[in-house]
Motif scaffolding. Structure first.
Motif: not given
Length: 207
Positions: A166-194
């Motif tokens: 499988s090939y997976t195209a993903s789009k992430a959305t981050v929502t918090c009080a002080d988030c402005n779109g340049n945050e980074t994070f470690k992905q959790a869970g499955f990505d369904f690729t490979g």
């Protein structure tokens, strides 16, 4: 819209004439193992001739699993998928299709929404909690080897296993009080690729 198209395709598969003098050419099945991950998985199969059958599978589910990333709560998955198959029945003994040993190339489309609360980090390395959501569209396919048993009463047991890619195209959305779109994070869970192994069984009825 995709769900409506999938259901219409399934009905068309049932209504297609095969031109064979067989008593049972249509099978409706469900995978009971999917219930353990809160997913409904159903398939409709139609014999096309003495050796080939076509199958269309649909699944719809929502499940929550524990996350393995520190600072991340349980992950919620909402999913929809469609899996068309073309089955070649290779049983040496003469049996009515769709019984017996088969090989099945297939395609699979999955739409997954994955959401959880986790830790994000801004460019100043300040960490805070945020709601993270992934929208994933997964395309792939593979081939199965399986065996289908149909009793005289019409009950069906279908067992199968095989690889898929499988090939997976993903789009992430981050929502918090002080988030402005340049945050980074470690992905959790499955990505369904490979490469994955698809296996299972289905129970149903032939008519």
């Amino acid at each position: 819209m995709r769900k409506i198209i999938a259901l219409l395709t399934l009905l068309a598969l049932f209504s297609t004439g095969s031109g064979m003098a067989q008593s049972r050419t249509t099978v409706v099945k469900a995978n009971p193992l999917s219930l353990f991950i809160a997913t409904i998985n159903v398939q409709g199969e139609r014999a096309l001739n003495e050796r080939f059958s076509g199958q269309l599978g649909l699944f719809l589910g929502q499940a929550r699993i524990n996350a393995d990333e520190p600072g991340t709560d349980r992950i919620t998955y909402a999913s929809f998928g469609i899996t068309p198959e073309l089955r070649y029945h290779a049983t040496f003994a003469r049996q009515d299709c769709p019984e017996g040993l088969y090989f099945a190339p297939y395609l699979r489309y999955r739409r997954i929404r994955q959401s959880y609360n986790g830790q994000v980090e801004d460019p100043d390395q300040l960490t805070q909690s945020a709601d993270i959501q992934f929208r994933r569209n997964s395309f792939g396919g593979g081939v199965l080897i399986g065996y289908e048993v149909i009793t005289e009463a019409g009950f069906v047991l279908d067992m199968f296993i095989g690889p898929q890619y499988s090939y997976t195209a993903s789009k992430a959305t981050v929502t918090c009080a002080d988030c402005n779109g340049n945050e980074t994070f470690k992905q959790a869970g499955f990505d369904f690729t490979g490469i994955e192994i698809r296996t299972g069984l289905a129970l149903g009825f032939a008519f």
